[in-house]
Design a protein around this motif. Structure first.
Motif, PDB file in Angstrom:
ATOM      1  N   TYR A   6      42.517  30.329  -5.922  1.00 23.62           N
ATOM      2  CA  TYR A   6      43.909  30.099  -6.302  1.00 23.62           C
ATOM      3  C   TYR A   6      44.868  30.181  -5.131  1.00 23.62           C
ATOM      4  CZ  TYR A   6      42.982  35.063  -6.778  1.00 23.62           C
ATOM      5  OH  TYR A   6      42.549  36.337  -6.567  1.00 23.62           O
ATOM      6  N   CYS A   7      44.397  30.090  -3.922  1.00 24.94           N
ATOM      7  CA  CYS A   7      45.257  30.180  -2.742  1.00 24.94           C
ATOM      8  C   CYS A   7      46.288  29.052  -2.696  1.00 24.94           C
ATOM      9  CB  CYS A   7      44.425  30.137  -1.470  1.00 24.94           C
ATOM     10  SG  CYS A   7      43.490  31.648  -1.180  1.00 24.94           S
ATOM     11  N   ALA A   8      45.937  27.878  -3.137  1.00 20.13           N
ATOM     12  CA  ALA A   8      46.833  26.728  -3.031  1.00 20.13           C
ATOM     13  C   ALA A   8      48.033  26.819  -3.961  1.00 20.13           C
ATOM     14  CB  ALA A   8      46.058  25.442  -3.314  1.00 20.13           C
ATOM     15  N   CYS A   9      48.015  27.716  -4.930  1.00 22.66           N
ATOM     16  CA  CYS A   9      49.142  27.821  -5.860  1.00 22.66           C
ATOM     17  C   CYS A   9      50.420  28.241  -5.158  1.00 22.66           C
ATOM     18  CB  CYS A   9      48.830  28.798  -6.987  1.00 22.66           C
ATOM     19  SG  CYS A   9      47.591  28.171  -8.107  1.00 22.66           S
ATOM     20  N   GLY A  10      50.312  28.961  -4.079  1.00 25.21           N
ATOM     21  CA  GLY A  10      51.501  29.391  -3.347  1.00 25.21           C
ATOM     22  C   GLY A  10      52.312  28.234  -2.810  1.00 25.21           C
ATOM     23  N   GLU A  11      51.663  27.101  -2.600  1.00 23.59           N
ATOM     24  CA  GLU A  11      52.346  25.921  -2.092  1.00 23.59           C
ATOM     25  C   GLU A  11      53.010  25.121  -3.202  1.00 23.59           C
ATOM     26  OE1 GLU A  11      49.190  23.893  -0.126  1.00 23.59           O
ATOM     27  OE2 GLU A  11      48.755  25.591   1.181  1.00 23.59           O
ATOM     28  N   SER A  12      52.696  25.429  -4.458  1.00 22.64           N
ATOM     29  CA  SER A  12      53.166  24.640  -5.582  1.00 22.64           C
ATOM     30  C   SER A  12      54.473  25.133  -6.191  1.00 22.64           C
ATOM     31  CB  SER A  12      52.106  24.618  -6.688  1.00 22.64           C
ATOM     32  OG  SER A  12      50.895  24.113  -6.210  1.00 22.64           O
ATOM     33  N   PHE A  13      54.874  26.347  -5.882  1.00 21.68           N
ATOM     34  CA  PHE A  13      56.019  26.937  -6.562  1.00 21.68           C
ATOM     35  C   PHE A  13      57.056  27.453  -5.588  1.00 21.68           C
ATOM     36  CE2 PHE A  13      52.648  27.129  -9.632  1.00 21.68           C
ATOM     37  CZ  PHE A  13      53.286  26.739 -10.788  1.00 21.68           C
ATOM     38  N   ILE A  14      58.312  27.190  -5.881  1.00 19.79           N
ATOM     39  CA  ILE A  14      59.412  27.690  -5.069  1.00 19.79           C
ATOM     40  C   ILE A  14      59.421  29.207  -5.089  1.00 19.79           C
ATOM     41  CG2 ILE A  14      61.929  27.815  -4.903  1.00 19.79           C
ATOM     42  CD1 ILE A  14      61.992  24.934  -5.968  1.00 19.79           C
ATOM     43  N   ALA A  15      59.143  29.814  -6.261  1.00 21.13           N
ATOM     44  CA  ALA A  15      59.173  31.276  -6.392  1.00 21.13           C
ATOM     45  C   ALA A  15      58.115  31.944  -5.512  1.00 21.13           C
ATOM     46  CB  ALA A  15      58.969  31.690  -7.845  1.00 21.13           C
ATOM     47  N   ALA A  16      57.031  31.244  -5.220  1.00 22.56           N
ATOM     48  CA  ALA A  16      55.976  31.815  -4.380  1.00 22.56           C
ATOM     49  C   ALA A  16      56.363  31.791  -2.908  1.00 22.56           C
ATOM     50  CB  ALA A  16      54.671  31.052  -4.584  1.00 22.56           C
ATOM     51  N   ASN A  17      57.370  31.017  -2.581  1.00 25.51           N
ATOM     52  CA  ASN A  17      57.832  30.930  -1.200  1.00 25.51           C
ATOM     53  C   ASN A  17      58.965  31.933  -1.011  1.00 25.51           C
ATOM     54  OD1 ASN A  17      58.867  30.313   1.275  1.00 25.51           O
ATOM     55  ND2 ASN A  17      59.130  28.124   0.884  1.00 25.51           N
ATOM     56  N   GLY A  18      58.656  33.074  -0.448  1.00 23.76           N
ATOM     57  CA  GLY A  18      59.640  34.134  -0.255  1.00 23.76           C
ATOM     58  C   GLY A  18      60.768  33.748   0.682  1.00 23.76           C
ATOM     59  N   ASP A  19      60.593  32.664   1.441  1.00 19.57           N
ATOM     60  CA  ASP A  19      61.637  32.217   2.356  1.00 19.57           C
ATOM     61  C   ASP A  19      62.584  31.208   1.716  1.00 19.57           C
ATOM     62  OD1 ASP A  19      60.586  33.805   4.395  1.00 19.57           O
ATOM     63  OD2 ASP A  19      59.171  32.233   4.971  1.00 19.57           O
ATOM     64  N   GLN A  20      62.258  30.748   0.519  1.00 22.63           N
ATOM     65  CA  GLN A  20      63.111  29.784  -0.186  1.00 22.63           C
ATOM     66  C   GLN A  20      64.408  30.482  -0.598  1.00 22.63           C
ATOM     67  OE1 GLN A  20      62.532  26.482  -0.818  1.00 22.63           O
ATOM     68  NE2 GLN A  20      64.547  26.311  -1.739  1.00 22.63           N
ATOM     69  N   ILE A  21      65.523  29.966  -0.148  1.00 16.57           N
ATOM     70  CA  ILE A  21      66.822  30.579  -0.437  1.00 16.57           C
ATOM     71  C   ILE A  21      67.448  29.902  -1.642  1.00 16.57           C
ATOM     72  CG2 ILE A  21      69.145  30.989   0.453  1.00 16.57           C
ATOM     73  CD1 ILE A  21      67.877  31.092   3.263  1.00 16.57           C
ATOM     74  N   LYS A  22      67.685  30.696  -2.705  1.00 15.96           N
ATOM     75  CA  LYS A  22      68.325  30.176  -3.909  1.00 15.96           C
ATOM     76  C   LYS A  22      69.801  30.563  -3.966  1.00 15.96           C
ATOM     77  CE  LYS A  22      64.115  30.328  -6.642  1.00 15.96           C
ATOM     78  NZ  LYS A  22      63.460  30.890  -7.810  1.00 15.96           N
ATOM     79  N   ALA A  23      70.155  31.681  -3.358  1.00 15.65           N
ATOM     80  CA  ALA A  23      71.545  32.135  -3.317  1.00 15.65           C
ATOM     81  C   ALA A  23      71.804  32.743  -1.943  1.00 15.65           C
ATOM     82  CB  ALA A  23      71.799  33.165  -4.414  1.00 15.65           C
ATOM     83  N   SER A  24      72.933  32.419  -1.378  1.00 16.62           N
ATOM     84  CA  SER A  24      73.259  32.877  -0.034  1.00 16.62           C
ATOM     85  C   SER A  24      73.717  34.330  -0.038  1.00 16.62           C
ATOM     86  CB  SER A  24      74.368  31.989   0.538  1.00 16.62           C
ATOM     87  OG  SER A  24      74.834  32.521   1.757  1.00 16.62           O
ATOM     88  N   THR A  25      73.193  35.096   0.896  1.00 21.34           N
ATOM     89  CA  THR A  25      73.654  36.482   1.053  1.00 21.34           C
ATOM     90  C   THR A  25      74.994  36.513   1.780  1.00 21.34           C
ATOM     91  OG1 THR A  25      72.364  36.698   3.080  1.00 21.34           O
ATOM     92  CG2 THR A  25      71.336  37.459   1.044  1.00 21.34           C
ATOM     93  N   GLN A  26      75.424  35.383   2.299  1.00 24.78           N
ATOM     94  CA  GLN A  26      76.722  35.316   2.959  1.00 24.78           C
ATOM     95  C   GLN A  26      77.849  35.455   1.939  1.00 24.78           C
ATOM     96  OE1 GLN A  26      77.287  31.694   5.133  1.00 24.78           O
ATOM     97  NE2 GLN A  26      79.403  32.144   5.670  1.00 24.78           N
ATOM     98  N   TYR A  27      77.638  34.940   0.740  1.00 24.47           N
ATOM     99  CA  TYR A  27      78.680  34.950  -0.281  1.00 24.47           C
ATOM    100  C   TYR A  27      78.446  35.961  -1.393  1.00 24.47           C
ATOM    101  CZ  TYR A  27      79.657  30.544   2.034  1.00 24.47           C
ATOM    102  OH  TYR A  27      79.915  29.591   2.979  1.00 24.47           O
ATOM    103  N   PHE A  28      77.186  36.383  -1.582  1.00 26.14           N
ATOM    104  CA  PHE A  28      76.845  37.267  -2.695  1.00 26.14           C
ATOM    105  C   PHE A  28      76.088  38.481  -2.183  1.00 26.14           C
ATOM    106  CE2 PHE A  28      76.572  32.841  -4.184  1.00 26.14           C
ATOM    107  CZ  PHE A  28      77.611  32.835  -5.101  1.00 26.14           C
ATOM    108  N   SER A  29      76.439  39.669  -2.679  1.00 29.60           N
ATOM    109  CA  SER A  29      75.678  40.860  -2.296  1.00 29.60           C
ATOM    110  C   SER A  29      74.387  40.956  -3.107  1.00 29.60           C
ATOM    111  CB  SER A  29      76.509  42.130  -2.471  1.00 29.60           C
ATOM    112  OG  SER A  29      76.941  42.252  -3.803  1.00 29.60           O
ATOM    113  N   ASP A  30      74.401  40.454  -4.335  1.00 28.54           N
ATOM    114  CA  ASP A  30      73.191  40.357  -5.157  1.00 28.54           C
ATOM    115  C   ASP A  30      72.860  38.883  -5.323  1.00 28.54           C
ATOM    116  OD1 ASP A  30      72.900  43.094  -5.561  1.00 28.54           O
ATOM    117  OD2 ASP A  30      74.207  43.088  -7.311  1.00 28.54           O
ATOM    118  N   THR A  31      71.601  38.545  -5.140  1.00 29.15           N
ATOM    119  CA  THR A  31      71.206  37.137  -5.196  1.00 29.15           C
ATOM    120  C   THR A  31      70.484  36.778  -6.484  1.00 29.15           C
ATOM    121  OG1 THR A  31      69.147  37.634  -4.043  1.00 29.15           O
ATOM    122  CG2 THR A  31      71.034  36.976  -2.694  1.00 29.15           C
ATOM    123  N   GLY A  32      70.223  37.763  -7.325  1.00 30.63           N
ATOM    124  CA  GLY A  32      69.540  37.504  -8.589  1.00 30.63           C
ATOM    125  C   GLY A  32      69.150  38.802  -9.252  1.00 30.63           C
ATOM    126  N   VAL A  33      68.502  38.665 -10.395  1.00 29.61           N
ATOM    127  CA  VAL A  33      68.022  39.818 -11.151  1.00 29.61           C
ATOM    128  C   VAL A  33      66.594  39.517 -11.582  1.00 29.61           C
ATOM    129  CG1 VAL A  33      68.349  41.225 -13.221  1.00 29.61           C
ATOM    130  CG2 VAL A  33      70.331  40.356 -12.006  1.00 29.61           C
TER     131      VAL A  33
END
Length: 147
Positions: A6-33
């Motif tokens: 199952y190693c290839a699954c990490g390439e299939s999902f945005i959530a598996a990519n810890g570097d994928q930015i969904k919310a900027s820390t420049q504007y928000f102190s919390d980026t999600g829950v």
């Protein structure tokens, strides 16, 4: 790299990519829950995410909080959209070995079909008796109810 099917699954999902930015820390102190729900879809723990990207340590923090409150003999089932990646990390880095005999990982049912077929064989909730008829989608319903 591990030789898990199952190693290839990490390439299939945005959530598996810890570097994928969904919310900027420049504007928000919390980026999600991140929420942890029981099998009856009742929220148990919530964690404010404060980094850009969905990091695995949020999942580990919620699991640690839960495990501290449960008897040592209990097995714990964790259904998560990228549960295969969390399981792989725990095995690859021998992280928290005291959890290994207690945790059973799965991928929530509607996300399972986006994973590699070998991952579906290992992590699909219908392939393991620990899940019963749970589909792991209670968290999605929880978020939609908050609107």
């Amino acid at each position: 790299m591990l030789n898990y099917p199952y190693c290839a699954c990490g390439e299939s999902f945005i959530a598996a990519n810890g570097d994928q930015i969904k919310a900027s820390t420049q504007y928000f102190s919390d980026t999600g829950v991140l929420a942890m729900l029981c099998q009856h879809d009742i929220p148990i723990f919530l964690a404010n995410m404060w980094t850009a990207g969905e990091k695995q340590f949020y999942v580990f923090a919620l699991l640690d909080a839960l495990i501290k409150h449960l008897p040592h003999r209990w097995r714990i089932g964790a259904l998560y959209d990228i549960g295969c990646q969390i399981d792989q990390s725990l095995k690859k880095w021998d992280f928290l070995p005291e959890w290994s005999g207690r945790l059973e990982w799965g991928v929530s049912i509607f996300h399972a079909y986006g994973h590699q077929w070998t991952c579906q064989l290992w992590y699909h909730p219908r392939k393991n008796e620990i899940w019963g008829l749970s589909d792991g989608e209670g968290c999605e319903q929880f978020w939609s109810e908050l609107q």
